[in-house]
Design an enzyme around this catalytic site. Structure first.
Site, PDB file in Angstrom:
ATOM      1  N   LYS A  97       0.863  -1.192   0.000  1.00 26.25           N
ATOM      2  CA  LYS A  97       0.000   0.000   0.000  1.00 26.25           C
ATOM      3  C   LYS A  97       0.891   1.231   0.000  1.00 26.25           C
ATOM      4  CE  LYS A  97      -1.903   2.960   2.567  1.00 26.25           C
ATOM      5  NZ  LYS A  97      -1.874   4.153   1.705  1.00 26.25           N
ATOM      6  N   GLY A 138      -5.059   3.882  -1.604  1.00 31.76           N
ATOM      7  CA  GLY A 138      -6.084   4.573  -0.829  1.00 31.76           C
ATOM      8  C   GLY A 138      -5.525   5.185   0.434  1.00 31.76           C
ATOM      9  N   GLY A 149      -4.918   5.975   4.423  1.00 31.27           N
ATOM     10  CA  GLY A 149      -4.513   5.088   5.514  1.00 31.27           C
ATOM     11  C   GLY A 149      -5.672   4.516   6.305  1.00 31.27           C
ATOM     12  N   GLY A 180      -5.335   1.289   4.243  1.00 29.34           N
ATOM     13  CA  GLY A 180      -4.239   0.833   5.102  1.00 29.34           C
ATOM     14  C   GLY A 180      -4.758   0.038   6.282  1.00 29.34           C
ATOM     15  N   GLU A 204       9.125   1.478  11.080  1.00 32.63           N
ATOM     16  CA  GLU A 204      10.188   2.454  10.796  1.00 32.63           C
ATOM     17  C   GLU A 204       9.519   3.812  10.909  1.00 32.63           C
ATOM     18  OE1 GLU A 204      13.388   1.820  10.101  1.00 32.63           O
ATOM     19  OE2 GLU A 204      13.157  -0.349  10.196  1.00 32.63           O
ATOM     20  N   CYS A 245      13.333  10.903   7.390  1.00 33.34           N
ATOM     21  CA  CYS A 245      13.246  10.462   8.773  1.00 33.34           C
ATOM     22  C   CYS A 245      14.577  10.642   9.487  1.00 33.34           C
ATOM     23  CB  CYS A 245      12.841   9.003   8.817  1.00 33.34           C
ATOM     24  SG  CYS A 245      13.915   7.946   7.827  1.00 33.34           S
ATOM     25  N   GLU A 304       8.918  16.316  15.361  1.00 35.71           N
ATOM     26  CA  GLU A 304       9.463  16.089  14.018  1.00 35.71           C
ATOM     27  C   GLU A 304       8.773  17.052  13.051  1.00 35.71           C
ATOM     28  OE1 GLU A 304       8.362  12.543  11.785  1.00 35.71           O
ATOM     29  OE2 GLU A 304      10.429  12.316  11.132  1.00 35.71           O
TER      30      GLU A 304
HETATM   31  P1  NAD Z   1       2.035   8.534   7.554  1.00 30.97           P
HETATM   32  O1  NAD Z   1       2.200   7.849   8.848  1.00 30.97           O
HETATM   33  O2  NAD Z   1       1.045   9.605   7.441  1.00 30.97           O
HETATM   34  O3  NAD Z   1       1.656   7.467   6.401  1.00 30.97           O
HETATM   35  C1  NAD Z   1       2.470   6.366   6.101  1.00 30.97           C
HETATM   36  C2  NAD Z   1       1.637   5.331   5.404  1.00 30.97           C
HETATM   37  O4  NAD Z   1       0.694   4.817   6.331  1.00 30.97           O
HETATM   38  C3  NAD Z   1       0.823   5.847   4.225  1.00 30.97           C
HETATM   39  O5  NAD Z   1       0.788   4.889   3.205  1.00 30.97           O
HETATM   40  C4  NAD Z   1      -0.562   6.034   4.830  1.00 30.97           C
HETATM   41  O6  NAD Z   1      -1.614   5.986   3.902  1.00 30.97           O
HETATM   42  C5  NAD Z   1      -0.606   4.855   5.774  1.00 30.97           C
HETATM   43  N1  NAD Z   1      -1.564   4.968   6.878  1.00 30.97           N
HETATM   44  C6  NAD Z   1      -2.039   6.085   7.484  1.00 30.97           C
HETATM   45  N2  NAD Z   1      -2.910   5.751   8.455  1.00 30.97           N
HETATM   46  C7  NAD Z   1      -2.966   4.404   8.480  1.00 30.97           C
HETATM   47  C8  NAD Z   1      -3.689   3.469   9.260  1.00 30.97           C
HETATM   48  N3  NAD Z   1      -4.519   3.837  10.234  1.00 30.97           N
HETATM   49  N4  NAD Z   1      -3.508   2.154   9.019  1.00 30.97           N
HETATM   50  C9  NAD Z   1      -2.654   1.745   8.059  1.00 30.97           C
HETATM   51  N5  NAD Z   1      -1.971   2.581   7.270  1.00 30.97           N
HETATM   52  C10 NAD Z   1      -2.114   3.899   7.486  1.00 30.97           C
HETATM   53  O7  NAD Z   1       3.502   8.993   7.156  1.00 30.97           O
HETATM   54  P2  NAD Z   1       3.919   9.884   5.930  1.00 30.97           P
HETATM   55  O8  NAD Z   1       3.443  11.267   6.222  1.00 30.97           O
HETATM   56  O9  NAD Z   1       3.516   9.200   4.678  1.00 30.97           O
HETATM   57  O10 NAD Z   1       5.520   9.805   6.038  1.00 30.97           O
HETATM   58  C11 NAD Z   1       6.273  10.635   6.828  1.00 30.97           C
HETATM   59  C12 NAD Z   1       6.676   9.945   8.105  1.00 30.97           C
HETATM   60  O11 NAD Z   1       7.348   8.729   7.792  1.00 30.97           O
HETATM   61  C13 NAD Z   1       7.662  10.762   8.920  1.00 30.97           C
HETATM   62  O12 NAD Z   1       7.304  10.711  10.274  1.00 30.97           O
HETATM   63  C14 NAD Z   1       8.991  10.054   8.697  1.00 30.97           C
HETATM   64  O13 NAD Z   1       9.931  10.241   9.716  1.00 30.97           O
HETATM   65  C15 NAD Z   1       8.546   8.641   8.565  1.00 30.97           C
HETATM   66  N6  NAD Z   1       9.572   7.861   7.852  1.00 30.97           N
HETATM   67  C16 NAD Z   1      10.330   6.978   8.572  1.00 30.97           C
HETATM   68  C17 NAD Z   1      11.344   6.261   7.939  1.00 30.97           C
HETATM   69  C18 NAD Z   1      12.209   5.286   8.694  1.00 30.97           C
HETATM   70  O14 NAD Z   1      12.897   4.481   8.060  1.00 30.97           O
HETATM   71  N7  NAD Z   1      12.235   5.315  10.025  1.00 30.97           N
HETATM   72  C19 NAD Z   1      11.573   6.442   6.575  1.00 30.97           C
HETATM   73  C20 NAD Z   1      10.770   7.361   5.888  1.00 30.97           C
HETATM   74  C21 NAD Z   1       9.766   8.051   6.529  1.00 30.97           C
END
Ligand code: NAD
Length: 498
Positions: free
Chosen positions: A184, A214, A216, A220, A258, A292, A391
């Site tokens: 996803k 779609g 999250g 998700g 992550e 991140c 962050e």
């Molecule tokens: P996000 O948490 O908003 O979304 C990540 C993914 O999760 C998306 O595909 C989203 O649609 C999905 N999602 C959202 N709600 C969900 C739910 N309830 N159930 C299942 N899936 C759901 O994050 P983002 O804004 O896309 O990315 C930025 C964040 O990601 C930052 O906090 C960044 O630090 C982190 N990040 C971490 C790493 C790492 O390796 N530690 C790498 C890249 C990004």
């Protein structure tokens, strides 16, 4: 007013991918925007719980009823190498689609993101060629074998900040260890990954890689909450990660997380000054500042603090912010309007928190419709400021000074996160003491960032659960099974034979 052109003719509609065919989802249409000009460029058809169920059933069927899970290592290596080649053969189109979704700089997408995506498949091909099992002989006459078997059907959830590089790490690992995967992608950046799924149809059997699109909380969470999924590998924000883990916990589905970071970039007076300055700029402004592992809290020893901050600010003023397609651009647009507004709200709040804006903090007016902001730096009144504790996930640095090694360690560790730390010094006892004292999953010494795929990557505290990397992925994507066999027939105790 300058409107930046779309990098590539956008697909008018984005659909899911099940059984190596397009799947027209049954949910609503979600608009997708190009961050470079703020225009809606496409719609994504959202996959609902029913579509997710269909994707899982397809993956399960392939896993249970075909030879996929039991392929020979040679055949699997061949498949992983073919995936790599497909990516390299389509680098231009994949890069433009990645740019269309993310607004990342095209030069960097081609030079790093797509190359890494291809390399992820080669890495796991090489890894499985060397992976070894366990075998124990014991004095009771038993031979015990420890098998690592594919976990089954795995759900892979990816963020928007580096879709190709991050999602392919999960896909390559999942299929290298014999699983069937459902990806996803982020609803904001679906283009490159759906193209990848389409391209891989000639390499991967039906049901090995399905993709659902779609938001999250709809798509998700349907994936995470479905008991038909054996693993969830999630990369995203900490708040989302917590929700995902709670939802997965109801089915006891193992997860890796992550998550976010607020990493300390610690510069000692004993450092190579120029390299530390270059490294601090790279650490916070790479990838349009949206990473991140950003070194977003820059801790500088008091003796060099004023000069370091001044030179950082002068360099920041000269950074070229602009069209991600242009070669000279150093920072492109922020990935979405909502995220841009959130970043700017931190700049607006600095005075209230007693911090001082050093440079930036505003939206760039001449590129009004795109999501462009000035690279920003703030002098924090203390590590308790919001800009040091939350962050921000943008081109936004916060400065704090320290007087001693102990103080630097204490400030660096005073955070809910623990993803990476950066240490700049040429004094070995300092390097060792600080590296060993950091409460973070990774420490980079005298370098801005370096990812060794064989080594674990992941965070302490609220930056994650579990790790990614060679052995860490092998552990996560497989089940261990212990098989004990007597080498010769043993004399068994005879119940009921008296
Ligand atoms: P996000 O948490 O908003 O979304 C990540 C993914 O999760 C998306 O595909 C989203 O649609 C999905 N999602 C959202 N709600 C969900 C739910 N309830 N159930 C299942 N899936 C759901 O994050 P983002 O804004 O896309 O990315 C930025 C964040 O990601 C930052 O906090 C960044 O630090 C982190 N990040 C971490 C790493 C790492 O390796 N530690 C790498 C890249 C990004």
């Amino acid at each position: 007013m300058k409107i930046f052109e779309n990098p590539i003719e956008p697909p008018s509609i984005v659909k899911g991918w099940i059984d190596n065919k397009e799947n027209h989802g049954s949910g609503i249409e979600v608009p997708v925007f190009y961050p470079g000009n703020g225009k809606q460029v496409s719609v994504l058809v959202e996959d609902t719980a029913d579509d997710v169920e269909k994707a899982i059933a397809s993956a399960r069927k392939t896993f249970d009823t075909t030879s996929w899970a039991k392929l020979s290592v040679e055949k699997r290596i061949e498949i992983l190498e073919s995936c790599r080649q497909v990516i390299l053969d389509n680098i231009d189109e994949l890069a433009l689609l990645e740019c269309l979704g993310t607004g990342l700089i095209l030069r960097e997408i081609k030079g790093f993101h797509i190359q890494r995506a291809a390399y992820n498949f080669r890495f796991f091909a090489q890894y499985i060629s060397q992976a070894h099992g366990e075998r124990y002989d014991n004095t009771d006459g038993y031979l015990t074998l420890v098998n690592r078997e594919p976990a089954g059907v795995v759900g892979l959830i990816a963020p928007w900040n580096a879709p190709m590089a991050l999602a392919t790490m999960k896909i390559a690992a999942a299929i290298a260890f014999g699983n069937c995967a459902i990806l996803k992608p982020s609803e904001q950046t679906p283009f490159s990954l759906i193209k990848l799924a389409n391209l891989l149809k000639d390499v991967l059997p039906e049901g090995v890689l399905n993709l659902v699109n779609g938001r999250g909380p709809v798509t998700g969470s349907s994936l995470v909450s479905n008991p038909g999924v054996d693993r969830i590998s999630f990369t995203g924000g900490t708040v989302t990660g917590r929700q995902v883990m709670m939802d997965a916990g109801k089915q006891l589905t193992p997860c890796t997380m992550e998550l976010g970071g607020k990493s300390a970039n610690i510069v000692f007076a004993s450092a190579d000054y120029q390299r530390a300055l270059d490294g601090a700029l790279i650490g916070i402004f790479s990838n349009n500042g949206q990473q991140c592992l950003a070194g977003s809290r820059i801790l500088v020893e008091e003796k060099i603090f004023d000069q370091f901050v001044e030179e950082f600010v002068q360099r920041t003023k000269k950074i070229v912010v602009g069209d991600p397609l242009h070669n000279e651009t150093e920072i492109g647009p922020i990935a979405s309007k909502q995220h841009m507004e959130r970043i700017l709200s931190f700049a607006e709040g600095v005075q209230k928190d007693g911090d001082k804006l050093l440079v930036g903090g505003k939206r760039l007016a001449e590129q009004k419709d795109g999501y462009f902001i000035e690279p920003t730096a703030v002098m924090a009144s203390s590590n308790n400021s919001r800009v040091c504790q939350e962050e921000i996930f943008g081109p936004f640095a916060s400065f704090i000074s320290f007087k001693s090694e102990e103080e630097a360690i204490s400030i660096a560790n005073d955070t809910e996160f623990g993803l990476v730390s950066y240490v700049w010094s040429d004094h070995m006892p300092t390097i060792l003491n600080v590296s060993e004292s950091m409460r973070s999953g990774v420490v980079w010494v005298n370098t801005p960032m370096m990812r060794e795929l064989r080594a674990p990557f992941g965070g302490y505290h609220n930056s994650g659960v579990g790790r990614e990397g060679g052995y860490s992925c092998e552990q996560f994507y497989t089940e261990e099974k212990t098989i004990s066999i007597p080498k010769t027939p043993l004399n068994l105790k005879k119940f009921g034979d008296k």
